[in-house]
Design a protein around this motif. Structure first.
Motif, PDB file in Angstrom:
ATOM      1  N   UNK B 259       0.306  -1.125   0.348  1.00 54.28           N
ATOM      2  CA  UNK B 259       0.314   0.127  -0.014  1.00 54.28           C
ATOM      3  C   UNK B 259       0.640   1.505   0.479  1.00 54.28           C
ATOM      4  N   UNK B 260       2.169   1.475   0.597  1.00 59.10           N
ATOM      5  CA  UNK B 260       3.299   2.820   0.265  1.00 59.10           C
ATOM      6  C   UNK B 260       3.794   2.504  -0.659  1.00 59.10           C
ATOM      7  N   UNK B 261       3.500   1.447  -1.601  1.00 65.17           N
ATOM      8  CA  UNK B 261       4.231   1.578  -2.873  1.00 65.17           C
ATOM      9  C   UNK B 261       3.147   1.880  -3.800  1.00 65.17           C
ATOM     10  N   UNK B 262       2.001   2.005  -3.448  1.00 65.37           N
ATOM     11  CA  UNK B 262       0.537   2.359  -4.111  1.00 65.37           C
ATOM     12  C   UNK B 262       1.006   4.060  -3.945  1.00 65.37           C
ATOM     13  N   UNK B 263       1.164   4.421  -2.880  1.00 59.97           N
ATOM     14  CA  UNK B 263       0.550   5.818  -2.322  1.00 59.97           C
ATOM     15  C   UNK B 263       1.792   6.530  -3.566  1.00 59.97           C
ATOM     16  N   UNK B 264       2.694   5.927  -3.141  1.00 62.35           N
ATOM     17  CA  UNK B 264       4.035   6.902  -4.076  1.00 62.35           C
ATOM     18  C   UNK B 264       3.323   6.792  -4.983  1.00 62.35           C
ATOM     19  N   UNK B 265       3.613   5.542  -5.617  1.00 62.50           N
ATOM     20  CA  UNK B 265       3.155   5.414  -7.295  1.00 62.50           C
ATOM     21  C   UNK B 265       2.366   5.931  -7.602  1.00 62.50           C
ATOM     22  N   UNK B 266       0.962   7.071  -7.034  1.00 61.25           N
ATOM     23  CA  UNK B 266      -0.119   7.531  -7.687  1.00 61.25           C
ATOM     24  C   UNK B 266       0.488   8.236  -8.335  1.00 61.25           C
ATOM     25  N   UNK B 267       1.013   9.515  -7.898  1.00 63.00           N
ATOM     26  CA  UNK B 267       1.030  10.684  -8.368  1.00 63.00           C
ATOM     27  C   UNK B 267       1.880  11.126  -9.619  1.00 63.00           C
ATOM     28  N   UNK B 268       2.117   9.978  -9.727  1.00 59.27           N
ATOM     29  CA  UNK B 268       3.174   9.532 -11.096  1.00 59.27           C
ATOM     30  C   UNK B 268       2.226   8.398 -12.211  1.00 59.27           C
ATOM     31  N   UNK B 269       1.434   8.050 -12.211  1.00 59.64           N
ATOM     32  CA  UNK B 269       0.568   7.004 -12.244  1.00 59.64           C
ATOM     33  C   UNK B 269      -0.699   7.246 -12.944  1.00 59.64           C
ATOM     34  N   UNK B 270      -0.827   6.306 -13.842  1.00 62.71           N
ATOM     35  CA  UNK B 270      -2.799   6.937 -14.723  1.00 62.71           C
ATOM     36  C   UNK B 270      -3.882   7.001 -13.465  1.00 62.71           C
ATOM     37  N   UNK B 271      -3.327   6.537 -11.855  1.00 60.40           N
ATOM     38  CA  UNK B 271      -3.915   6.442 -10.934  1.00 60.40           C
ATOM     39  C   UNK B 271      -3.832   8.048 -10.925  1.00 60.40           C
ATOM     40  N   UNK B 272      -4.020   9.207 -11.127  1.00 59.07           N
ATOM     41  CA  UNK B 272      -3.963  10.829 -10.907  1.00 59.07           C
ATOM     42  C   UNK B 272      -5.683  10.992 -11.651  1.00 59.07           C
ATOM     43  N   UNK B 273      -5.940   9.391 -12.363  1.00 57.78           N
ATOM     44  CA  UNK B 273      -7.570  10.243 -12.791  1.00 57.78           C
ATOM     45  C   UNK B 273      -8.435  10.739 -12.081  1.00 57.78           C
ATOM     46  N   UNK B 274      -7.456  10.481 -10.294  1.00 59.38           N
ATOM     47  CA  UNK B 274      -9.067  10.587  -9.772  1.00 59.38           C
ATOM     48  C   UNK B 274      -9.177  12.303  -9.104  1.00 59.38           C
ATOM     49  N   UNK B 275      -7.848  13.192  -9.518  1.00 55.05           N
ATOM     50  CA  UNK B 275      -7.882  14.335  -9.722  1.00 55.05           C
ATOM     51  C   UNK B 275      -8.360  14.891 -11.115  1.00 55.05           C
ATOM     52  N   UNK B 276      -7.360  14.012 -12.065  1.00 57.49           N
ATOM     53  CA  UNK B 276      -7.317  14.403 -13.626  1.00 57.49           C
ATOM     54  C   UNK B 276      -9.133  14.274 -14.279  1.00 57.49           C
ATOM     55  N   UNK B 277      -9.993  13.821 -13.901  1.00 56.40           N
ATOM     56  CA  UNK B 277     -10.837  13.296 -14.451  1.00 56.40           C
ATOM     57  C   UNK B 277     -11.692  14.931 -13.577  1.00 56.40           C
TER      58      UNK B 277
END
Lengths: 126, 329
Positions: B259-277
């Motif tokens: 989960x730490x890797x998930x959080x650290x990876x988040x802003x640099x990945x497609x997961x940023x669609x959370x803010x990007x949308x």
């Protein structure tokens, strides 16, 4: 920055949500609910080490429930003595519901449905 | 290829956490890495959003899915083709909460040499099941970061486990989350067109989330850990009085590291669609280009020479040549 006001407002709301546990707990000291009174490798009824009892007691109780309700085997012999596989007459004979069960369950946010049916002497019938 | 790479990457991450916990590097895996991950997450998230905010939008480009606001007797589709900010908010809410654009997903087949279109809701179903259960699982974990545990967190936990299957009671969201993430992965593997466009950046988050879900489910139902000690550790993180109790199982550190890797990876990945949308010009602009002029922010400043100025400059010459002027002097 374009639409800076809206974007910064959104960011602030998001950061406030994400860091929620940090500022709501600011300055609190957390009391541990309980330390183990016995050595973790000492055996408990059911031949489980006490250290393991903490993590696995619910499975033992579940197994005992099936043995009692479906198999009719009400008693367990441990270290020469006979014990009843029962919450009221077994567990609560030595342990206190409030102190022993409740403290850790509340701390971990666990609400076992044992108490839907079982009651403890200290609380009486509801 | 990308799939194998991503799978190996997640396996390596699990192995790192496993060996770290075995080597008793608990301060590193239990405190330092989680804090670092949260810091990277917050700083990276802000940086990314600010960067997007600074990007100009040269053209007015809302995607439209219905009738534009036009003459009064033509029915306006105010949510699919919003003309006001309120409409944009409504459309965004439908997209974020109900995944309206995925609901429109179609499948195309050839039948007797013609293309025929049919409804295809599986992606929508898998996606919304995945996201909703992820949010509920995330909120449920607040029981490890709040003391006393708020009633509403306990209520969510009770509702989630209302089937009362087994002990500890089975949580529906955990099962649905894993099933939905697995569906999204299988879709990438078995749908040839989707597989063709899938990259390691698509597979890695899926494997990572599946790894997080599997380690969490294992820890709850199969390889037990001492949950009281786990909460001592997590409350230590939340109150900045860090502590690493002995005797928490290795599986907990695997879960926490993933989960730490998930959080650290988040802003640099497609997961940023959370803010990007929210920052997509195709979704956050009202389709009012007939009413409001959209100015490209990088347009150079044009020096205008209006007709009034032209006439002022040449009035005398124009008059002497008999050319009509608007103002006599």
């Amino acid at each position: 920055m374009y639409n800076g006001g809206k974007i910064i407002a959104g960011l602030i709301i998001f950061i406030a949500l994400v860091t929620f546990p940090f500022y709501t707990n600011m300055g609190k000291t957390i009391e541990k609910p309980a330390d183990l009174a016995a050595a973790p490798d000492e055996l408990h009824i059911g031949d489980l080490p006490i250290g393991q009892m903490r993590a696995e007691h619910m499975m033992l109780l579940d197994k005992w429930r099936d043995e009692v309700v479906r198999g009719g085997q009400r008693y367990i012999t441990y270290d020469g003595d006979e014990y009843e596989k029962s919450i009221q007459n077994g567990c609560l004979a030595c342990h206190s519901k409030q102190e022993f069960c409740g403290k850790c369950h509340n701390f971990a946010g666990v609400n076992p449905y044992c108490w839907n049916c079982h009651y403890s002497e200290e609380e009486g019938l509801l | 290829m990308g799939m194998i790479f991503s799978l190996v990457a997640v396996i390596v991450l699990v192995a790192i956490a496993f060996m770290g916990a075995k080597q008793n590097l608990l301060g590193l895996f239990g405190v330092a890495i989680p804090y670092l991950a949260v810091l990277v997450f917050i700083a990276g998230f802000i940086r990314k959003v600010i960067k997007w905010g600074q990007s100009p939008v040269p053209f007015h480009i809302p995607t439209t899915c219905g009738q534009q606001k036009s003459l009064p007797w033509i029915k306006h589709s105010s949510l699919d083709n919003p003309s006001t900010t309120l409409g944009v908010v409504g459309r965004m809410a439908l997209e974020v909460l109900l995944f309206r654009s995925l609901f429109r997903n179609l499948k195309t087949d050839m039948s007797d040499g013609r293309a025929v279109y049919g409804s295809n809701k599986w992606l929508w179903l898998g996606s919304i099941a995945f996201h909703v259960t992820f949010v509920v699982v995330f909120i449920r974990h607040l029981r490890f970061f709040m003391e006393p545990v708020p009633t509403w967190v306990n209520a969510i936990d009770a509702a989630d486990g209302f089937l009362q299957v087994g002990v500890p009671h089975l949580l529906i969201t955990g099962v649905v989350l894993l099933a939905a993430a697995t569906y999204l992965l299988l879709r990438r593997i078995f749908n040839a067109q989707v597989k063709y466009i899938s990259l390691p950046a698509d597979y890695f988050p899926l494997f990572l989330i599946i790894g997080i879900a599997v380690s969490g489910i294992l820890m709850r139902y199969f390889i037990k850990v001492d949950i009281i000690k786990v909460k001592e550790l997590t409350m230590g993180l939340a109150t900045f009085h860090t502590t690493v109790p002995d005797g928490i199982g290795v599986i907990f550190f695997v879960h926490l590291f993933l989960i730490s890797v998930f959080f650290a990876y988040f802003p640099f990945s497609k997961l940023m669609h959370l803010g990007g949308v929210f920052l997509s010009p195709t979704r956050n602009l009202a389709n009012n280009s007939r009413a409001v002029r959209h100015v490209n922010p990088w347009n150079p400043k044009v020096k205008l020479h209006t007709y009034e100025e032209y006439e002022d400059e040449f009035r005398e010459v124009m008059k002497s040549e008999g050319i009509p002027v608007e103002k006599e002097s």
